[in-house]
Design a protein around this motif. Structure first.
Motif, short mmCIF file in Angstrom:
data_model
loop_
_atom_site.label_atom_id
_atom_site.label_comp_id
_atom_site.label_asym_id
_atom_site.label_seq_id
_atom_site.Cartn_x
_atom_site.Cartn_y
_atom_site.Cartn_z
N THR A 105 -4.13 1.61 4.32
CA THR A 105 -5.55 1.77 4.05
C THR A 105 -6.00 0.72 3.05
O THR A 105 -5.40 0.55 1.98
CB THR A 105 -5.83 3.18 3.47
OG1 THR A 105 -5.35 4.16 4.39
CG2 THR A 105 -7.32 3.39 3.24
N THR A 114 -3.29 0.97 0.07
CA THR A 114 -2.38 2.11 0.05
C THR A 114 -1.59 2.15 1.35
O THR A 114 -2.14 1.96 2.43
CB THR A 114 -3.16 3.44 -0.09
OG1 THR A 114 -3.96 3.38 -1.26
CG2 THR A 114 -2.22 4.62 -0.18
N ALA A 159 -9.40 -0.02 1.05
CA ALA A 159 -10.71 0.55 0.73
C ALA A 159 -10.97 0.41 -0.75
O ALA A 159 -10.06 0.54 -1.57
CB ALA A 159 -10.76 2.02 1.13
N ASP A 160 -12.22 0.16 -1.08
CA ASP A 160 -12.66 0.11 -2.48
C ASP A 160 -11.79 -0.80 -3.35
O ASP A 160 -11.46 -0.46 -4.49
CB ASP A 160 -12.70 1.52 -3.08
CG ASP A 160 -13.68 2.42 -2.36
OD1 ASP A 160 -14.73 1.92 -1.92
OD2 ASP A 160 -13.38 3.62 -2.24
N GLY A 161 -11.37 -1.93 -2.81
CA GLY A 161 -10.57 -2.87 -3.56
C GLY A 161 -9.14 -2.41 -3.79
O GLY A 161 -8.45 -2.95 -4.65
N GLY A 162 -8.69 -1.42 -3.03
CA GLY A 162 -7.33 -0.92 -3.18
C GLY A 162 -6.56 -1.01 -1.87
O GLY A 162 -7.14 -1.17 -0.80
N THR A 180 0.93 3.00 -3.68
CA THR A 180 -0.24 2.20 -4.05
C THR A 180 0.26 0.79 -4.27
O THR A 180 1.16 0.55 -5.09
CB THR A 180 -0.90 2.74 -5.33
OG1 THR A 180 -1.28 4.10 -5.10
CG2 THR A 180 -2.12 1.92 -5.70
#
Length: 116
Positions: free
Chosen positions: A82, A89, A84-87, A52
């Motif tokens: 990835t 990975t 997505a959703d402010g993250g 992360t």
């Protein structure tokens, strides 16, 4: 199958086609990314590592560029970035016969990021 892996500066397996002189530079690039961006790591499977990363366009670009170059010399790696959703990975997968390389990568990521 025996791997040529040391857990110091030279952790690349014998299957790596990156010139030996360039390998420490690539390791340093990964260490810098790990130190700057890794928030946590997980090992959902023996052959997969999930990192992360701190979300930012710079970290996404660095991770994408670095993993694209790494795929060119160590084609056994599979990298999935990835957003997505402010993250952000980064998932790294290897075949079973390269799991020791993934172990070494996880150790470096943990040590560099303080997420041991």
């Amino acid at each position: 199958m025996t791997q040529n892996i040391a857990f110091g500066q030279e952790w690349a397996p014998s299957a790596c086609t990156l010139p030996t002189a360039e390998q420490p530079l690539r390791v340093a690039e990964f260490d810098a990314l790990f130190a700057d961006a890794v928030q946590s790591l997980a090992r959902p499977e023996r052959t997969r590592l999930r990192l992360t990363l701190t979300f930012s366009p710079e970290h996404a670009a660095r991770a994408a560029e670095l993993t694209a170059r790494e795929s060119g010399c160590c084609s056994f790696f599979s990298f999935t970035l990835t957003i997505a959703d402010g993250g952000l990975t980064l998932e790294v997968a290897v075949p079973q016969e390269q799991v020791e390389v993934l172990d070494a990568l996880q150790a470096r990521a943990g040590a560099a990021s303080g997420s041991v």
